[in-house]
Motif scaffolding. Structure first.
Motif, short mmCIF file in Angstrom:
data_model
loop_
_atom_site.label_atom_id
_atom_site.label_comp_id
_atom_site.label_asym_id
_atom_site.label_seq_id
_atom_site.Cartn_x
_atom_site.Cartn_y
_atom_site.Cartn_z
N SER A 362 -2.75 -19.09 -14.03
CA SER A 362 -3.36 -19.68 -12.85
C SER A 362 -2.42 -19.53 -11.66
O SER A 362 -1.32 -20.08 -11.66
N ALA A 363 -2.86 -18.78 -10.66
CA ALA A 363 -2.06 -18.58 -9.45
C ALA A 363 -2.99 -18.14 -8.34
O ALA A 363 -4.16 -17.81 -8.56
N VAL A 364 -2.47 -18.14 -7.12
CA VAL A 364 -3.20 -17.61 -5.97
C VAL A 364 -2.28 -16.61 -5.26
O VAL A 364 -1.06 -16.79 -5.24
N ALA A 365 -2.87 -15.57 -4.70
CA ALA A 365 -2.07 -14.54 -4.04
C ALA A 365 -2.82 -13.94 -2.87
O ALA A 365 -4.01 -13.60 -2.99
N ARG A 372 -7.96 -11.06 -1.88
CA ARG A 372 -7.37 -12.32 -2.30
C ARG A 372 -7.57 -12.50 -3.80
O ARG A 372 -8.66 -12.30 -4.32
N LEU A 373 -6.51 -12.90 -4.47
CA LEU A 373 -6.54 -12.99 -5.93
C LEU A 373 -6.32 -14.42 -6.39
O LEU A 373 -5.56 -15.17 -5.78
N PRO A 377 -4.98 -12.43 -12.79
CA PRO A 377 -4.38 -11.30 -12.05
C PRO A 377 -3.30 -11.75 -11.07
O PRO A 377 -2.24 -11.13 -10.98
N ALA A 378 -3.56 -12.83 -10.34
CA ALA A 378 -2.56 -13.34 -9.40
C ALA A 378 -1.32 -13.83 -10.15
O ALA A 378 -0.19 -13.66 -9.69
N TRP A 379 -1.53 -14.45 -11.31
CA TRP A 379 -0.42 -14.98 -12.09
C TRP A 379 0.47 -13.86 -12.62
O TRP A 379 1.70 -13.97 -12.58
#
Length: 458
Positions: A362-365, A372-373, A377-379
Motif C-alpha cells: 500500500s503506497a501512493v506515488a 498516479r499510482l 505498484p506504487a509500493w
C-alpha cells in the motif's frame, strides 16, 4: 581539543558543512575539481532520514540506514572528513569556529546542515513529544514502545495503550501505518498477554486530509488505507498541549484529552537554532536566503542547499531531491568560478515526483511522466527507490533482507529490539503457562478463587 587553525592549502579549500543528501552530492560532484574538500558534520555518519520510522517501528537496524562518512574517501582522494559542530562563522576572515576550539578556514563554503523539528510554540511539545530526525530519536521511540509493551504484558492492561503521531505528511502517515501493522500482525503472536483492541494508533492532522501535497485521489486512498489498518484518524484537529501522559486536542471548538504513552512529532520543520550565530540572512522558518545559484544573499563565496536554504522567489519542497540537485549545482558553480568559466544556468529544480507508503502493498506515488499510482505498484516502486538511494551496497543488501522479512514473509515476527529497563510487577505475581495475564486485578481474583477451592476440597 587544543585551539588550532586549518591553513596552508595549496589548492582552493571548499568546506561543506553537513553530511546529508545535499552535502554528499556537492562533495562527490567536486571529485574531479582542482580543490581540496573538507566535509564537516557533528556525526561521523550519514542518516537516511526517509527510513528512520522503520527503525522506530523495529523493522530496520539503525546500521541499515547509516553510512560511515569517512568511507567517502574510498573513491575520492581530495576530500577529508572532520567531526565537529559549527558554533559560529566569521565570513570576513572566512573562518568557521567549531566546538572544542577548532577553527577551519575556507575559500568556498557550502552550508547543508538540514533542519530540525518545529514545535510551533505548543506547550509541552518539545518536552514530551518525540521527533524523528536523528538515529538516536528513532531508537528512543522504539525502546520506549517495547518498554511499555513489556510492562503491560506483566502488569496487565489496566488502561488502554496509545501511540499518537502528530502530523499527516509522509512521515506521519508512514509511521502511523507501520505502528498499526506491528499491532495487527505481530502483537497477537509476540504479545498474547495483551488485548490489541486496547492498543490504539492515533494520527492527528490539522488539515481535513492527510498527505497535503498529493492529489486528492491519492489523499483519499491513503486515508482509507490507514482506516483499514485501524488507525484512529483525527483530521481537522489541532494539538493544543502535549503532556507527559497524553495530548490535549481541539476539533470544531471542542477540546478532548487523549491519554498516550508515546507522542511522535512529525509536524513541521525549522532551521537549527545555531544558524542564528552564523551571520547569514534568514527567512521563513529560519532558513538561509539564497539567490538563483543557491548563493547566500550578499555573500560571494558562501552557498546554502537543501532544507536549510530558501529562495524567497521560488521556495522548494524540503525533500531529498531538491537537496541532491542543489548540491550538484553548487559544485558546478564553484568549479566554473575557479576555472574562470561561465556559470551554469540558474538552478531549476526538476521535480521527479513524490511518494509515501502506508504499509505492505500500500503506497501512493506521483511520478513524472507516469500516471498516479496507488497500491502494490506504487509500493514496489517505493521499496526499490529507497533501497537504491541508500548509500553503500552493504546498507542496500541489509535493508532489502529486513524489508523482505517484514513485508513478504508474514511468518516472521522477529522485531529488531534494543535494551529496555527491568519490568517491576505492581503486585506480587505468580504466573503459570495458562494464565491469560490480562490484568493484576483479574489475576488476583483468580488466585483467590483457586485458593478457596483447594481449601474447600481439603
Amino acid at each position: 581539543m587544543s585551539e588550532s587553525t586549518a591553513t596552508g592549502q595549496k589548492r582552493p579549500h571548499v568546506v561543506v558543512v553537513g553530511g546529508g543528501f545535499g552535502g554528499i552530492a556537492a562533495v562527490r560532484k567536486l571529485k574531479r575539481a582542482d580543490v581540496d574538500v573538507t566535509l564537516i558534520d557533528r556525526h561521523n555518519y550519514n542518516t537516511f532520514n526517509p527510513l528512520l520510522y522503520q527503525v522506530a517501528t523495529a523493522s530496520l537496524n539503525p546500521g541499515d540506514i547509516t553510512w560511515f562518512l569517512r568511507a567517502i574517501r574510498a573513491k575520492q582522494s581530495n576530500v577529508r572528513f572532520l567531526k565537529g559542530t559549527v558554533i559560529a562563522m566569521d565570513h570576513e576572515a572566512k573562518t568557521l569556529h567549531l566546538d572544542g576550539g577548532l577553527d577551519v578556514k575556507y575559500d568556498q563554503l557550502v552550508i547543508a546542515v538540514g533542519v530540525t523539528a518545529n514545535f510551533f510554540g505548543i506547550p509541552g511539545a518539545e518536552e514530551y513529544s518525540m521527533p524523528l530526525y536523528r538515529r538516536s530519536q528513532a531508537l528512543a521511540v522504539r525502546d520506549k514502545m517495547f518498554a511499555s509493551l513489556e510492562d503491560a504484558a506483566i502488569n496487565g492492561q489496566d488502561r488502554d495503550l496509545r501511540i499518537i503521531v502528530v502530523g499527516g505528511g509522509a512521515t506521519g502517515v508512514e509511521t502511523a501505518g507501520a505502528f498499526a501493522e506491528l499491532r495487527n500482525n505481530d502483537m497477537p503472536t509476540t504479545y498474547p498477554e495483551l488485548d490489541t483492541n486496547r492498543v490504539h494508533i492515533t494520527l492527528i492532522e490539522m488539515l481535513p486530509h492527510v498527505l497535503g501535497p498529493f492529489h486528492p485521489k491519492l489523499r483519499d486512498y491513503a486515508r482509507k488505507s490507514l482506516e483499514k489498518r485501524g488507525v484512529d484518524l483525527r483530521l481537522g484537529t489541532a494539538v493544543k498541549e502535549v503532556r507527559e501522559d497524553g495530548v490535549l486536542v481541539e476539533h470544531d471548538g471542542e477540546q478532548e484529552f487523549l491519554p498516550a504513552g508515546i507522542v511522535v512529532w512529525a509536524s513541521g520543520i525549522t532551521a537549527h537554532s545555531t544558524v542564528k550565530e552564523w551571520a547569514v540572512p534568514q527567512g521563513r522558518g529560519g532558513r538561509i536566503e539564497t539567490d538563483e545559484h543557491l548563493r547566500v544573499k550578499g555573500m560571494q563565496d558562501v552557498f546554502a542547499i537543501g532544507d536549510v536554504s530558501v529562495s524567497p522567489e521560488e521556495p522548494l519542497p524540503q525533500l531529498a531531491q531538491p537537496a541532491i540537485q542543489g548540491g550538484k549545482h553548487v559544485a558546478k558553480v564553484i568549479a566554473a568560478e575557479l576555472e574562470h568559466k561561465s556559470l551554469p544556468k540558474p538552478f531549476k529544480y526538476k521535480d521527479k515526483g513524490t511518494m509515501a507508503t502506508i504499509g505492505r502493498s500500500s503506497a501512493v506515488a506521483e511520478i513524472k511522466f507516469m500516471p498516479r499510482l496507488t497500491g502494490f505498484p506504487a509500493w514496489i516502486i517505493w521499496v526499490a527507490l529507497h533501497i537504491a538511494t541508500l548509500l553503500g551496497n552493504r546498507n542496500r543488501f541489509a535493508t532489502l533482507i529486513n524489508l523482505t522479512a517484514k513485508y513478504l514473509v508474514w511468518g516472521s515476527h522477529n522485531a529488531i529490539v534494543g535494551e529496555t529497563p527491568p519490568v517491576v510487577a505492581n503486585t506480587p505475581l505468580t504466573l503459570d503457562a495458562h494464565s491469560p495475564r490480562r490484568g493484576a486485578a483479574k489475576r488476583a481474583a483468580a488466585a483467590k478463587k483457586a485458593s478457596s477451592k483447594v481449601t474447600a476440597e481439603k
